[in-house]
Structures are given as C-alpha cells and as structure tokens.
Scaffold this motif. Structure first.
Motif, PDB file in Angstrom:
ATOM      1  N   THR A   1     -15.415   8.037   3.403  1.00 32.47           N
ATOM      2  CA  THR A   1     -14.718   6.792   3.733  1.00 32.47           C
ATOM      3  C   THR A   1     -14.730   5.843   2.538  1.00 32.47           C
ATOM      4  OG1 THR A   1     -15.269   7.049   6.061  1.00 32.47           O
ATOM      5  CG2 THR A   1     -14.681   4.828   5.323  1.00 32.47           C
TER       6      THR A   1
ATOM      7  N   SER B   1     -12.225   7.211   0.008  1.00 31.84           N
ATOM      8  CA  SER B   1     -10.868   6.945   0.509  1.00 31.84           C
ATOM      9  C   SER B   1     -10.490   5.485   0.328  1.00 31.84           C
ATOM     10  CB  SER B   1     -10.762   7.309   1.993  1.00 31.84           C
ATOM     11  OG  SER B   1     -10.874   8.687   2.175  1.00 31.84           O
ATOM     12  N   THR B   2     -11.428   4.591   0.604  1.00 30.36           N
ATOM     13  CA  THR B   2     -11.171   3.152   0.456  1.00 30.36           C
ATOM     14  C   THR B   2     -10.879   2.807  -0.998  1.00 30.36           C
ATOM     15  OG1 THR B   2     -12.554   2.646   2.366  1.00 30.36           O
ATOM     16  CG2 THR B   2     -12.137   0.836   0.810  1.00 30.36           C
TER      17      THR B   2
ATOM     18  N   ASN C   1      -7.514   4.315  -1.907  1.00 31.32           N
ATOM     19  CA  ASN C   1      -6.400   3.679  -1.210  1.00 31.32           C
ATOM     20  C   ASN C   1      -6.082   2.291  -1.756  1.00 31.32           C
ATOM     21  OD1 ASN C   1      -4.558   4.615   0.644  1.00 31.32           O
ATOM     22  ND2 ASN C   1      -6.020   4.671   2.303  1.00 31.32           N
TER      23      ASN C   1
ATOM     24  N   VAL D   1      -4.099   3.113  -4.893  1.00 27.19           N
ATOM     25  CA  VAL D   1      -2.864   3.839  -4.610  1.00 27.19           C
ATOM     26  C   VAL D   1      -1.862   2.978  -3.841  1.00 27.19           C
ATOM     27  CG1 VAL D   1      -1.944   5.775  -3.249  1.00 27.19           C
ATOM     28  CG2 VAL D   1      -3.902   6.133  -4.762  1.00 27.19           C
ATOM     29  N   MET D   2      -2.308   2.299  -2.793  1.00 23.06           N
ATOM     30  CA  MET D   2      -1.385   1.517  -1.962  1.00 23.06           C
ATOM     31  C   MET D   2      -0.773   0.350  -2.723  1.00 23.06           C
ATOM     32  SD  MET D   2      -3.312   1.608   1.751  1.00 23.06           S
ATOM     33  CE  MET D   2      -2.418   0.204   2.332  1.00 23.06           C
TER      34      MET D   2
ATOM     35  N   LYS E   1       1.855   1.811  -4.900  1.00 22.58           N
ATOM     36  CA  LYS E   1       2.791   2.721  -4.223  1.00 22.58           C
ATOM     37  C   LYS E   1       2.855   4.082  -4.919  1.00 22.58           C
ATOM     38  CE  LYS E   1       5.340  -0.961  -2.190  1.00 22.58           C
ATOM     39  NZ  LYS E   1       6.351  -1.910  -2.223  1.00 22.58           N
TER      40      LYS E   1
ATOM     41  N   ARG F   1      -0.117   8.924  -1.122  1.00 17.16           N
ATOM     42  CA  ARG F   1      -0.813   8.856   0.164  1.00 17.16           C
ATOM     43  C   ARG F   1      -2.229   9.420   0.048  1.00 17.16           C
ATOM     44  NH1 ARG F   1       3.263   7.601   3.389  1.00 17.16           N
ATOM     45  NH2 ARG F   1       5.336   8.152   2.644  1.00 17.16           N
ATOM     46  N   VAL F   2      -3.175   8.715   0.660  1.00 19.99           N
ATOM     47  CA  VAL F   2      -4.570   9.158   0.717  1.00 19.99           C
ATOM     48  C   VAL F   2      -4.886   9.439   2.181  1.00 19.99           C
ATOM     49  CG1 VAL F   2      -6.976   8.507   0.324  1.00 19.99           C
ATOM     50  CG2 VAL F   2      -5.200   7.780  -1.299  1.00 19.99           C
ATOM     51  N   THR F   3      -5.466  10.602   2.444  1.00 19.89           N
ATOM     52  CA  THR F   3      -5.836  10.952   3.815  1.00 19.89           C
ATOM     53  C   THR F   3      -7.275  11.447   3.870  1.00 19.89           C
ATOM     54  OG1 THR F   3      -4.901  13.166   3.524  1.00 19.89           O
ATOM     55  CG2 THR F   3      -3.488  11.516   4.568  1.00 19.89           C
TER      56      THR F   3
ATOM     57  N   PHE G   1      -5.188  13.320  -1.837  1.00 26.35           N
ATOM     58  CA  PHE G   1      -4.173  12.408  -2.384  1.00 26.35           C
ATOM     59  C   PHE G   1      -2.935  13.235  -2.700  1.00 26.35           C
ATOM     60  CE2 PHE G   1      -2.176  11.014  -6.416  1.00 26.35           C
ATOM     61  CZ  PHE G   1      -1.558   9.876  -5.953  1.00 26.35           C
TER      62      PHE G   1
ATOM     63  N   THR H   1       5.988   9.953   5.408  1.00 27.42           N
ATOM     64  CA  THR H   1       4.907  10.624   6.113  1.00 27.42           C
ATOM     65  C   THR H   1       5.471  11.497   7.234  1.00 27.42           C
ATOM     66  OG1 THR H   1       2.689  10.262   7.018  1.00 27.42           O
ATOM     67  CG2 THR H   1       4.425   8.833   7.847  1.00 27.42           C
TER      68      THR H   1
END
Length: 188
Positions: free
Chosen positions: A42, A45-46, A49, A52-53, A56, A59-61, A89, A98
């Motif tokens: 987590t 990912s944080t 993200n 990345v976000m 743009k 996508r991170v999952t 990613f 998505t």
C-alpha cells in the motif's frame, strides 16, 4: 484437466472472497498477505500513484488486478495465464481507458512483496516470466531482509537496501523513493 480463464471466472463468481491466479491450467488460491507485507504494498502504491496520477502517466493497481498474459504455447488457445502482481504500473498509452475486466497485457512494472509464508524462488520465477513476456521492470521486496531487488531482462539484478534511492528512469523519469520509506513506521 487444464482449466481456463472462463473456469476461473465461474469459480470467482461462486467464491468472490477468494483471490486466485490461473497458472498453466491450474487455479491457485492465494491466501491473504501478512499485515506488514500488505502495508508495504500500500505504501509503494501510494508513492507511485502520487507521482503517476499528477502527471497522467498511467495506472497503478494492487494485488487484485488480474492480467491475462500472452499465450505460452501459440497453438493452445486455452492455455492462458491470469496473474496478479502485488503492485503494477501500466503506461497511459498502453491502457488509455480502464476496463471492468481482466486486461490482456503485461504491466510495464510488476512488484512482488515477500509475505511471511512465501518462498523467494517462486516469486523470482514469476518476475522472470513477466519480464520475458514484456514487463520493463520487476521488483521483489523482501521485508525480512529489508531489501528491494530490481530486475530487468538480460541484466543482473540490483539489490537495494536502506540508504539507497530507488529510481526507474526508463518508466518514471524523475521519480525517486528512499528504500527506507517502504518500511512501515513504528509509532510511540
């Protein structure tokens, strides 16, 4: 009997609480991660993200996102693998919108986090498979040794530890993460 993605989807419908992968025609039921391993995932990912976000970039999952990998044997249309790295990613240009389904692609970055019960060799084999199929970078995070090993196809793995800074210039130019930031803090 070799099972298919359709078989896995049916089983998933019957048991939505199970996390599963399809590996060479066999369904593997995944147990839950230990708390620390999940927290590390987590945290990563944080950190990913946020970078990345805001740019743009893609996508991170997390560990439940399923990837339908390319066929292992071209003449066997049913022999598909459905795998789920702990963190992934995918560049924006490869997945512009998505999907409400598994995606048929290999992530650009895939990360495995060793949980308490995992053995290293199967995790390394999974990373190697993703690299052979097209992932740019694979990472293995080992909370027991406080190391992050970065894998690239046909290159020697790079082992990082506290004091090192993780960068992925081929995927995320300018992004940096101190390895020390991955480990959960201790509160007083």
């Amino acid at each position: 009997m070799s099972l298919t993605i359709t078989d896995l989807e049916q089983l998933q419908t019957e048991h939505p609480e199970w996390q599963m992968e399809l590996v060479e025609g066999k369904i593997i039921v995944m147990g839950p991660s230990d708390y620390e391993s999940e927290e590390i995932g987590t945290r990563l990912s944080t950190f990913l993200n946020i970078w990345v976000m805001s740019r743009k970039l893609g996508r991170v999952t997390g560990s439940s996102a399923g990837f339908i990998l390319p066929r292992i044997e071209e003449d066997d249309s049913e022999k598909r693998n459905l795998r789920a790295p702990d963190v992934s990613f995918v560049k924006a240009e490869r997945l512009k919108k998505t999907k409400r389904d598994f995606v048929e692609l290999v992530p650009d970055l895939m990360v495995e986090i060793k949980s308490k019960s995992d053995r290293i060799k199967p995790l390394e084999e999974k990373i190697e498979l993703f690299l052979q199929l097209g992932s740019t970078v694979g990472m293995l995070i080992d909370p027991d040794k406080l190391t992050v090993t970065v894998y690239r196809l046909n290159q020697a793995p790079v082992v990082m530890q506290n004091g090192d800074i993780l960068t992925l210039p081929d995927l995320l130019p300018g992004w940096e993460l101190a390895i020390l930031e991955l480990w959960p803090p201790e509160f007083e």
